[in-house]
Design an enzyme around this catalytic site. Structure first.
Site, PDB file in Angstrom:
ATOM      1  N   GLN C 264      -5.436  10.786  -3.577  1.00  0.00           N
ATOM      2  CA  GLN C 264      -5.186   9.483  -3.761  1.00  0.00           C
ATOM      3  C   GLN C 264      -4.923   8.801  -2.302  1.00  0.00           C
ATOM      4  O   GLN C 264      -4.077   9.113  -1.688  1.00  0.00           O
ATOM      5  CB  GLN C 264      -4.254   9.229  -4.620  1.00  0.00           C
ATOM      6  CG  GLN C 264      -3.971   7.739  -4.819  1.00  0.00           C
ATOM      7  CD  GLN C 264      -3.272   7.329  -6.070  1.00  0.00           C
ATOM      8  OE1 GLN C 264      -2.078   7.421  -6.181  1.00  0.00           O
ATOM      9  NE2 GLN C 264      -4.051   7.112  -7.120  1.00  0.00           N
ATOM     10  N   GLU C 285       2.765  -1.006  -4.741  1.00  0.00           N
ATOM     11  CA  GLU C 285       1.689  -1.515  -5.425  1.00  0.00           C
ATOM     12  C   GLU C 285       1.964  -2.641  -6.130  1.00  0.00           C
ATOM     13  O   GLU C 285       1.075  -3.619  -6.606  1.00  0.00           O
ATOM     14  CB  GLU C 285       0.937  -0.395  -6.417  1.00  0.00           C
ATOM     15  CG  GLU C 285       0.222  -1.008  -7.367  1.00  0.00           C
ATOM     16  CD  GLU C 285      -0.776   0.240  -8.118  1.00  0.00           C
ATOM     17  OE1 GLU C 285      -0.754   1.327  -7.375  1.00  0.00           O
ATOM     18  OE2 GLU C 285      -1.252   0.021  -8.996  1.00  0.00           O
ATOM     19  N   PRO C 336      -7.646  -0.083 -10.271  1.00  0.00           N
ATOM     20  CA  PRO C 336      -6.760   1.018  -9.664  1.00  0.00           C
ATOM     21  C   PRO C 336      -7.145   1.276  -8.233  1.00  0.00           C
ATOM     22  O   PRO C 336      -7.718   0.752  -7.834  1.00  0.00           O
ATOM     23  CB  PRO C 336      -7.507   2.053 -10.554  1.00  0.00           C
ATOM     24  CG  PRO C 336      -8.248   1.503 -11.797  1.00  0.00           C
ATOM     25  CD  PRO C 336      -8.527   0.031 -11.270  1.00  0.00           C
ATOM     26  N   ARG C 337      -6.090   2.269  -7.873  1.00  0.00           N
ATOM     27  CA  ARG C 337      -6.044   2.466  -6.599  1.00  0.00           C
ATOM     28  C   ARG C 337      -7.254   2.938  -5.833  1.00  0.00           C
ATOM     29  O   ARG C 337      -7.471   2.357  -4.708  1.00  0.00           O
ATOM     30  CB  ARG C 337      -4.754   3.538  -6.167  1.00  0.00           C
ATOM     31  CG  ARG C 337      -3.548   3.125  -6.572  1.00  0.00           C
ATOM     32  CD  ARG C 337      -2.496   3.958  -6.616  1.00  0.00           C
ATOM     33  NE  ARG C 337      -1.177   3.302  -6.804  1.00  0.00           N
ATOM     34  CZ  ARG C 337       0.042   4.337  -6.901  1.00  0.00           C
ATOM     35  NH1 ARG C 337      -0.030   5.485  -6.601  1.00  0.00           N
ATOM     36  NH2 ARG C 337       0.969   3.479  -7.182  1.00  0.00           N
ATOM     37  N   ASP C 338      -7.730   3.807  -6.293  1.00  0.00           N
ATOM     38  CA  ASP C 338      -9.078   4.307  -5.620  1.00  0.00           C
ATOM     39  C   ASP C 338     -10.117   3.216  -5.337  1.00  0.00           C
ATOM     40  O   ASP C 338     -10.754   3.131  -4.299  1.00  0.00           O
ATOM     41  CB  ASP C 338      -9.623   5.537  -6.606  1.00  0.00           C
ATOM     42  CG  ASP C 338     -10.094   5.048  -7.989  1.00  0.00           C
ATOM     43  OD1 ASP C 338      -9.272   4.347  -8.357  1.00  0.00           O
ATOM     44  OD2 ASP C 338     -10.860   5.788  -8.326  1.00  0.00           O
TER      45      ASP C 338
END
Lengths: 253, 253, 669
Positions: C264, C285, C336-338
């Site tokens: 990640q 985040e 989302p992070r990706d």
């Protein structure tokens, strides 16, 4: 430390009130007060409490200081004191100065008052037809002629012929005090010493007063600022007033 | 933002082979240090230089490098975590220093934190204090009551959090002239004392943790307040007062 | 080798309950006869050690830090998810399960994830009971916030220090057991190998980092909870000491390593500043709740900013590209992070990056809109219905400070810029590794008796982890899963008796460790360990990073193999074996990172699809989104060690079965 410290603060306030009579009262008033302080049983108990407090405060302080020194066997090569106040870092030194002062102070005044066999007594000079007449004040408010009595046991007035006690005098602490600070040779040094000791006292209180409440857990969002303010005022005003007295005496006519 | 530039510095660093050997301050010269580097990156650079010269690099504790794990320490120019406030050493940046500066780097100094090597000290005393009572005795079954069944006033929760923000780095002990651990222990005692979940065991907790603290050889609190100033997480002295209250309460029970 | 995931039969929602009901137990009087080793004291390790100690087992816990409280779980900022539905926004166990599976791009096991969602609520109850000071509302109830990849507020938090508070909670439970003598704690100890006797995990070899002594420790079961392997990249948000050694050593002794290519890359970290940089710092985040991410629309503006000629605040609104809001209107800045990370890379690759570093990599996270919105709300709340612009700005900043004060201060200390006045500069950085040691439903690796928990295993996050789910998994594994499943294994060990450390197996493992230490210390090289670690990091970041392709991966595999050779030839490790020797510690860790790095590239190469954090440039749709290949790659790729040459490792596949969820393309638009 906190409890004894706070008790000693109370003592300071009482002691100051008494001392201020050196400026604002007559010598008789002061000596009356001095006698009261040495003889009243309630005051006696308080004074013993004070001695114990001083002793305990000092011994505890010394022990703590040794323990604290032992907690850091190797010191730092470089230190920076910016994160705490001078007073808070030097309570032990300030306390020692105060202790030395208390000892000399007690030798100079307390011991004389209690043990000096040649303590002068409160006198009153009156104009009489025969010229100036020096009388001794007695504790019950009357006078005896200085020439007519013999002083025994420091304060007892005896009729020398009848060998009877005719009255009791006041020890003249007022005179002792004035002579001490007005001494031609050392008066200025004594005064300066006293003032310096009061400076140490001021710093000691500057940190100590509020610190005592912190140690007792007596804090709060409203309480703590009030205590801090009172503590700072106390630590400046009380030693200042104490210090003014010898200065006043030294420079008085 | 001031643009990053390179500076040359002199370092005076405590070197000590192991716990039983005698250490000393050694001098190093390090050139071309970017002011955008963190303090620990500067030490990395020094170590890289030492390794390349086939000399023994300087051992120092560090891990997360974002100011939360509490692993980094260092007494820099006389101050715990260096000249900036509210941060750990890993968050200290070289822009706080000037070209040509001499920087003193020493380990935490405390009897309870013996040096292991160079700048690395053993802080397991903190763990043992925690083991003596820094917990709520609840089993980890998950079968407790619902998290919202006991409302906690926001103010209490916030205060508990601010106490719990302690990272256990030991700066309070290092900076305290007495080597006292009261801020660390006070923060832990406070966190639990403020929450309903922790109140049940409050009496035993404070007595046990304070007993362990004393056994570890930490000094006594004299309320200098340096710990609060140097604490990277700004843990308040109020936590010490609260512990004092809890301790007095527990002692008279 | 046939991989048996041991997922229980029956309906998804009853699997864990039924499984628990049928697991074997160890009676309380037998537990003190059984030893368990726990390696690592983060959320998973500390909670496992505390729980097992509390049950009555003899536990030995190990950490390389100077205290168990320093494990890197402590650095998690944002929060922990739980399906409590306290906010009444339609949350449920099913939704948390669904969001996590979808967030992981359909590459996680349904049964594991559902169990995680089931126990999530217990985590919050447990932590509150332990005195964890979560954020609360004025009514005294727990507060929640939103995280990426979800449309409900299920994240519990303690300012920006949730990981710290949860870890200290677990540490307090662990401390209690240490105090009671049920757990023996080994600080500053590093596990350097596992010992197998008759195929079962029977102990470890650990090095006392202070004295250098090599110690033998035996046990009936070994739990590895040593965290992730993000430091393969040298620069990451991991702690400096975070390492893969425990996981890699058990891999070498027979534990399969699953999905190593799933890494990640967290979108909101402070960009790189220079070559001496040692680590990257995360900005939670949670900031994406309030900040808007943008770059200049015009490349000239980006250039001028990098050259210091323009300030971000001088770029007009219409000249800013809020690219996440533009591309993903439904989730906006909370994708989302990706997805967020890749989008940042895309705009920077296109020349819009704003940071003046070697690679121009950086984008803005801007709070000015939030300052205005919240400022106005605060003014209204105070009864001021005609606030001046200055009042609004001041109140807005105050609101931000209350919510994120510590993060803003941290940012300012590091960058020397004031994020209340000028937008934050951020860029993605390696943060978490979804891959890890392969485990079955019981969290047991392919070595019997060797269990793996938390980030160190591969099990719950598929190809991408959602925010606030790592803390959830760590505590779920340690508090609520392992105590049951380990007991099931140990039920057959009650007659085994104390395990001797004098066996040839222990001697052999100890010799392996000592040989490798002596090799490094006697190697008369010329280059520091960091030199090689940085080289490895660059290869990994450039070729096994956010965007991967066949050519790059093939090159990376060869380059890493070469690097390994150079490393053993040229590395110089000063000092001796019998003292605190950080350079030696690093050398031993980097040796493992190099081998794992190669395996990661191999795994990324074989996975000819894009999913979650694994983005193969050859496999993307017309809009540049990940293109999964469910037909051919809906499996867990688990690698088996086949000797010193990593390229010989053998891939085993565990097919993923989706019974409950209809698998679909991830859509955050």
């Amino acid at each position: 430390m906190a409890l004894t410290g706070l008790f000693l603060c109370l003592f300071l306030a009482g002691h100051l009130a008494g001392n201020l009579q050196l400026i604002f009262g007559t010598s008789l008033q002061f000596n009356e007060y001095a006698l009261f302080m040495t003889t009243n049983p309630a005051v006696k108990i308080l004074s013993y409490l004070t001695y114990i407090s001083i002793l305990f405060h000092a011994i505890d302080g010394i022990l703590l200081t040794f323990q604290n020194k032992a907690a850091r066997p190797i010191g730092y090569a470089k230190t920076d004191g910016s994160s705490s106040s001078f007073a808070s870092r030097n309570m032990a030194v300030l306390g020692t100065i105060i202790l030395v002062f208390i000892v000399t102070h007690m030798v100079n005044f307390w011991a004389k008052m209690h043990f000096d066999e040649s303590m002068p007594l409160q006198e009153t000079v009156v104009e009489s037809p025969m010229g100036e007449l020096t009388l001794y004040n007695t504790v019950n408010g009357s006078y005896v002629n200085k020439e007519a009595v013999e002083v025994r046991n420091v304060t007892d007035f005896y009729d020398p012929q009848l060998n009877l006690k005719v009255g009791q005098g006041y020890k003249d602490l007022h005179k002792i005090t004035f002579e001490f600070f007005k001494d031609e040779k050392f008066g200025l040094i004594f005064t300066l010493g006293y003032v310096l000791a009061m400076l140490a006292m001021a710093f000691h209180l500057w940190h100590g007063f509020q610190s005592a409440f912190q140690s007792l857990g007596a804090t709060g969002s409203k309480l703590t600022p009030a205590i801090k303010l009172f503590g700072k005022l106390f630590s400046v005003i009380v030693p200042l007033l104490f210090a003014i007295i010898p200065i006043y005496i030294h420079f008085s006519k | 933002m001031s643009a990053a530039k390179n500076i040359n510095i002199n370092l005076k660093i405590w070197r000590q082979k192991n716990a039983s050997s005698k250490g000393s301050m050694e001098t190093y010269k390090l050139d071309n240090v970017s002011t955008a580097s963190s303090f620990l990156e500067m030490l990395d650079q020094l170590n890289e230089q030492l390794v390349n010269e086939k000399k023994e690099p300087v051992a120092f504790d560090h891990d997360c490098r974002e100011g939360i794990c509490g692993m980094c320490s260092l007494y820099i120019n006389g101050r715990a975590h260096g000249p900036d406030t509210g941060i750990t050493t890993c968050q200290l940046h070289m822009r706080m220093f000037n070209d040509g500066d001499t920087i003193y780097i020493e380990p935490w100094r405390s009897k309870a934190f013996p040096v292991i090597k160079d700048l690395v000290v053993d802080r397991s005393a903190f763990d043992r204090i925690q083991q003596a009572g820094g917990f709520v005795s609840v089993n980890t079954s998950g079968n407790t009551i619902d998290a919202n069944s006991i409302p906690v006033p926001k103010d209490d929760a916030d205060k508990a959090f601010m106490a719990a923000a302690c990272i256990g780095c030991g700066a309070c002990v290092a900076t305290c002239k007495n080597g006292s651990a009261m801020l660390f222990v006070g923060a832990k005692v406070s966190q639990y004392a403020l929450l309903p979940q922790g109140k049940v065991e409050a009496t035993q907790r404070v007595l046990n943790m304070v007993r362990q603290m004393d056994e570890e050889g930490f000094g006594n609190c004299t309320n200098t307040g340096a710990c609060e100033i140097e604490c990277p997480k700004g843990i308040s002295l109020e936590n010490i007062a609260r512990m004092n209250r809890e301790f007095l309460k527990a002692s008279v029970k | 080798m046939k991989l048996d995931s041991k997922i229980p039969n029956g309906p998804l929602k009853d699997k864990w309950t039924n499984h628990k009901n049928h697991l074997k137990l160890v009676a309380p009087n037998n537990r003190p006869k059984i030893d368990i080793i726990v390696v690592g004291t983060g959320l998973a390790g500390a909670s496992a050690a505390a729980s097992l100690g509390e049950m009555g087992y003899n536990v030995k816990a190990f950490c390389f830090q100077d205290s168990p409280r320093r494990a890197h779980s402590i650095a998690a900022q944002g929060g922990v998810n739980a399906a409590k539905n306290y906010q009444n926004d339609g949350d449920s166990v099913y939704r948390l399960f669904y969001d996590t599976i979808k967030g992981g791009d359909y590459r996680a096991r349904e049964a594991n994830v559902h169990r995680l969602a089931e126990v999530s609520g217990n985590i919050i109850d447990q932590c509150v009971a332990q005195g964890v000071p979560f954020a609360r509302e004025y009514g005294g109830m727990l507060d929640n916030r939103s995280f990426g990849g979800t449309q409900v507020q299920r994240t519990f938090y303690a300012a920006g220090q949730t990981g710290q508070q949860l870890l200290l909670g677990a540490y307090s439970a662990l401390s209690r057991q240490i105090g009671l003598g049920r757990v023996k704690m080994y600080n500053r100890h590093e596990m350097l190998d596992i010992v197998k006797v008759d195929g079962k995990a029977r102990g470890i070899i650990a090095r006392n980092l202070v004295t250098g002594e090599i110690e033998r420790h035996s046990a009936h079961a070994v739990v590895i909870a040593s965290g992730g392997y993000g430091n393969v990249y040298f620069l990451s948000t991991n702690a400096m000491g975070s390492n893969v050694t425990a996981g890699w050593k058990i891999h070498k002794q027979g534990a399969l390593f699953a999905n190593p290519c799933y890494v990640q890359i967290h979108p909101t970290c402070i960009p790189v500043h220079g070559t001496n940089q040692s680590k990257l710092t995360l900005m939670s985040e949670s900031l994406r709740n309030s900040g808007r991410i943008w770059v200049p629309k015009k490349k000239e503006d980006a250039e001028a900013i990098r050259a210091g000629k323009l300030k971000p605040t001088q770029i007009a609104e219409e000249d800013r590209d809020y690219y996440l809001e533009r591309k993903y209107p439904a989730f906006g800045n909370l994708v989302p992070r990706d997805v967020a990370s890749r989008a940042a890379k895309e705009v920077c690759d296109a020349g819009h990056g704003i940071e003046a570093n070697d690679t121009n990599e950086g984008v803005y996270l801007d709070f000015s809109t939030e300052i205005q919105t919240k400022g106005k709300q605060s003014a209204y709340a105070k009864g001021n219905h005609n606030p001046t612009p200055e009042e609004i700005t001041a109140l807005g900043k105050q609101w931000l400070e209350e919510k994120y004060g510590n993060l803003f201060t941290m940012y300012q200390k590091i960058t020397d810029e004031n994020p209340y006045e000028t937008p934050m500069k951020i860029y993605p950085a390696v943060h978490y590794t979804m891959g890890g040691v392969w485990v079955d439903y019981n969290l047991q690796s392919t070595i019997p008796g060797c269990f793996v928990a938390g980030e160190a295993n591969f099990s719950d996050h598929g190809a991408n982890r959602l925010g606030a789910s790592a803390l959830m998994q760590g505590l779920a594994d340690g508090y609520f899963v392992l105590p049951y499943t380990i007991s099931n294994y140990l039920a057959d060990e009650i007659r085994t008796g104390k395990i001797s450390t004098d066996s040839p197996e222990f001697a052999e493992a100890e010799a392996r460790v000592k040989d490798s230490i002596n090799m490094f210390l006697n190697n008369n090289g010329t280059k520091s360990v960091d030199y090689f670690h940085k080289k490895l990091g660059l290869i990994m970041w450039n070729k096994v990073g956010m965007g991967r392709n066949e050519k790059g991966l093939t090159e990376a595999i060869a380059e890493i193999a070469q690097l390994k050779e150079d490393f053993y030839k040229e590395v110089y490790v000063p000092g001796s074996a019998d003292e605190l020797n950080p350079e030696l510690e690093k050398a031993l860790r980097v040796a493992d990172f190099i081998e794992l790095g190669q395996l990661m590239a191999m795994d990324a190469l074989q996975r000819k699809e894009s999913c979650g954090g694994h983005f193969r440039e050859e496999y993307q749709d017309a809009e540049g989104e990940t293109l999964r290949d469910d037909e051919n790659f809906k499996f867990v790729g688990a690698w088996e060690y086949k000797g010193d040459d990593i390229s010989k490792e053998e891939l085993h596949k565990e097919e993923l079965v989706y019974e409950e969820i209809k698998i679909a393309a991830r859509n955050y638009k």
